[in-house]
Write an enzyme that holds these catalytic residues in place. Structure first.
Site, PDB file in Angstrom:
ATOM      1  N   LYS A 111       0.833  -1.211   0.000  1.00 32.93           N
ATOM      2  CA  LYS A 111       0.000   0.000   0.000  1.00 32.93           C
ATOM      3  C   LYS A 111       0.862   1.253   0.000  1.00 32.93           C
ATOM      4  O   LYS A 111       0.495   2.243  -0.621  1.00 32.93           O
ATOM      5  CB  LYS A 111      -0.930   0.009   1.216  1.00 32.93           C
ATOM      6  CG  LYS A 111      -2.088  -0.968   1.080  1.00 32.93           C
ATOM      7  CD  LYS A 111      -3.215  -0.572   1.998  1.00 32.93           C
ATOM      8  CE  LYS A 111      -4.390  -1.518   1.841  1.00 32.93           C
ATOM      9  NZ  LYS A 111      -5.473  -1.232   2.773  1.00 32.93           N
ATOM     10  N   LYS A 192      -3.786 -10.180  -6.601  1.00 35.88           N
ATOM     11  CA  LYS A 192      -5.053 -10.632  -6.017  1.00 35.88           C
ATOM     12  C   LYS A 192      -6.191  -9.706  -6.465  1.00 35.88           C
ATOM     13  O   LYS A 192      -5.964  -8.516  -6.735  1.00 35.88           O
ATOM     14  CB  LYS A 192      -4.960 -10.715  -4.489  1.00 35.88           C
ATOM     15  CG  LYS A 192      -4.877  -9.386  -3.799  1.00 35.88           C
ATOM     16  CD  LYS A 192      -5.001  -9.527  -2.287  1.00 35.88           C
ATOM     17  CE  LYS A 192      -4.887  -8.120  -1.692  1.00 35.88           C
ATOM     18  NZ  LYS A 192      -5.012  -8.018  -0.282  1.00 35.88           N
ATOM     19  N   LYS A 195     -10.291  -4.020  -5.068  1.00 34.95           N
ATOM     20  CA  LYS A 195     -10.938  -2.860  -5.687  1.00 34.95           C
ATOM     21  C   LYS A 195      -9.953  -1.757  -5.961  1.00 34.95           C
ATOM     22  O   LYS A 195     -10.132  -0.940  -6.824  1.00 34.95           O
ATOM     23  CB  LYS A 195     -12.043  -2.319  -4.776  1.00 34.95           C
ATOM     24  CG  LYS A 195     -13.244  -3.187  -4.790  1.00 34.95           C
ATOM     25  CD  LYS A 195     -14.017  -3.077  -3.512  1.00 34.95           C
ATOM     26  CE  LYS A 195     -13.226  -3.669  -2.384  1.00 34.95           C
ATOM     27  NZ  LYS A 195     -13.908  -3.707  -1.111  1.00 34.95           N
TER      28      LYS A 195
END
Ligand code: TYM
Length: 332
Positions: A111, A192, A195
Site C-alpha cells: 500500500k 489478487k 478494488k
C-alpha cells in the site's frame, strides 16, 4: 463455544475475492461458533477519504454482509468506530509490537508503494487489527490467505503481552478456506482481486449484473496454450478460473481441471456458477437497501453486544499492566 472474529474494510462494494475467501465462510461458521464480524471503518481511513464518504459505504457494506448471509440474530455484526475500546486497545498493541515487525508487513509495503501520502496509521494498521481480534478472546480468525501475516503478528503481540504482564489475551489462529483463499484479478492473474487496483474489468463485484459477470469472466486473461491444468505458477489465469468455479460449486479445483479440455467451456461454467451464486444475494440486498434505519438499529444492537465484551477485556489488560485506576469513570 469457539469464539470467532473477522473484519472487513468499507472501501467499496464486496468483490468475489472477499466473498469466496472470507464472507461465505463467515456465514457458514456463524451457526456453530460465537461469531463477531466487524466493519473496520477506522482501518479504511488509513488512506485519505472524502468527507462523508465513509458513512454511506459503511452502511452499504453492512447491508451487503447481511445479504451475503450474516444474520444479526445469529452472529454479532458491528462497526469498529462504534466500539471505542478498539482504538484505546490499539495503543497498548502499538507499545507491544516493534518498529521492525511492522516494517516487515507486506500489506504495508504494497500500500505504501501505491500512495503518495503514507499515514502513520497505515504503518501501525496491524496494531489496530490485533486490538480488533484480542479484545474478544478470539480463538479463530477466518480470513483469506493475504491476511495470514496480520494474524501471525497478532499472535506474537498476544504472546509478548501475556509474558510481560501475565495471562491477558487468548492467542488466536487464522482459518483460511481450502478453496477460494486467493482469488486473483481476471485481467492480471498474478495480482489478487481487489478494488484498489483500478481494474474494474478484473474484479467481479457482488452486485454486478449477470451480463457484466459473463463479460468479465469470458474476457479473463488466460495463456496461449490450450491445456486446462491447475498450476498457479505456470498457468495463473486458468488456475484462477478453476479456483473460482471450485469455490463457487464447492469442488476441488484440481479435480475440475480433468473435466475440461478447452478454455471456453471452463469460462462459461465459471460465469454461470458465479451468476447463480450472486442472484439470491442481490435480491436480499435490494430489500435491505430499502430500509437503512433498520440496518442502523441492527448495527447498534451489535455494537452494544461487542462493547460489553471489549470493555471487560480492555479493563483486564489495563489492570494487568498496572495503570492507576481513576476513582470514577467521568462519563458513565
Ligand atoms: P480486507 O477488507 O482487504 O478483506 C476482507 C476479507 O476478504 C479477504 N480477501 C480475499 N480473499 C481471497 N481472494 C482475494 N482476492 C481477497 N481479497 C480480500 C481477506 O483476506 C479478508 O479476510 N486487514 C483486513 C481487515 C481487518 C481484519 C481485522 C480481518 C481488520 N481487522 C480483524 C480479520 C480480523 C483487511 O484489510 O481485509
Amino acid at each position: 463455544m469457539t469464539r470467532v472474529l473477522s473484519g472487513i474494510q468499507p472501501t467499496g462494494d464486496l468483490h468475489l475475492g472477499n466473498y469466496l475467501g472470507a464472507v461465505r465462510n463467515w456465514a457458514r461458521m456463524q451457526h456453530r461458533t460465537d461469531a463477531f464480524f466487524c466493519v473496520v471503518d477506522l482501518h479504511a481511513v488509513t488512506v485519505p477519504k472524502a468527507p462523508g464518504e465513509m458513512r454511506a459505504v459503511t452502511l452499504r457494506l453492512s447491508q451487503l454482509l447481511m445479504a451475503a448471509g450474516l444474520d444479526p440474530e445469529t452472529c454479532t455484526i458491528f462497526v469498529q468506530s462504534h466500539v471505542p475500546e478498539h482504538t484505546e486497545c490499539a495503543w497498548l498493541m502499538e507499545c507491544t509490537v516493534s518498529f521492525g515487525e511492522l516494517s516487515r508487513m507486506t500489506q504495508f509495503k504494497d500500500k505504501s508503494d501505491r500512495h503518495d501520502f503514507i499515514s502513520a496509521g497505515l504503518f501501525t494498521y496491524p496494531a489496530l487489527q490485533a486490538a480488533d481480534i484480542l479484545l474478544y478472546d478470539t480463538d479463530e480468525v477466518p480470513v483469506g490467505a493475504d491476511q495470514r501475516q496480520h494474524v501471525e503478528i497478532t499472535r506474537d503481540i498476544a504472546e509478548r503481552f501475556n509474558s510481560r504482564y501475565g495471562e491477558t489475551f487468548t492467542v488466536p489462529k487464522a482459518v483460511v478456506p481450502a478453496a477460494g483463499a486467493r482469488i486473483m484479478d481476471l485481467q492480471r492473474p498474478t495480482d489478487k482481486m481487489s478494488k484498489s487496483l483500478d481494474s474494474p474489468r478484473g474484479s467481479v463485484g457482488l452486485l454486478d449484473e449477470p451480463g457484466a459477470v459473463n463479460r468479465k469472466i469470458k474476457a479473463a486473461v488466460t495463456d496461449s496454450e490450450s491445456e486446462v491444468r491447475y498450476d498457479f505458477e505456470a498457468k495463473p489465469g486458468v488456475s484462477n478460473l478453476l479456483s473460482i468455479l471450485g469455490a463457487a460449486t464447492d469442488r476441488d479445483p484440481a479435480d475440475l481441471a480433468g473435466e475440461y479440455t478447452r478454455y471456453g467451456p471452463l469460462k462459461a461454467d465459471a460465469a454461470a456458477a458465479v451468476i447463480e451464486l450472486l442472484g439470491p444475494l442481490q435480491a436480499r440486498f435490494a430489500e435491505l437497501e430499502a430500509d437503512p434505519a433498520e440496518t442502523s438499529r441492527l448495527l447498534q444492537v451489535g455494537a452494544d453486544k461487542a462493547r460489553a465484551i471489549a470493555a471487560a477485556t480492555l479493563a483486564r489488560a489495563k489492570a494487568n499492566i498496572g495503570l492507576l485506576e481513576p476513582l470514577a469513570q467521568p462519563f458513565e
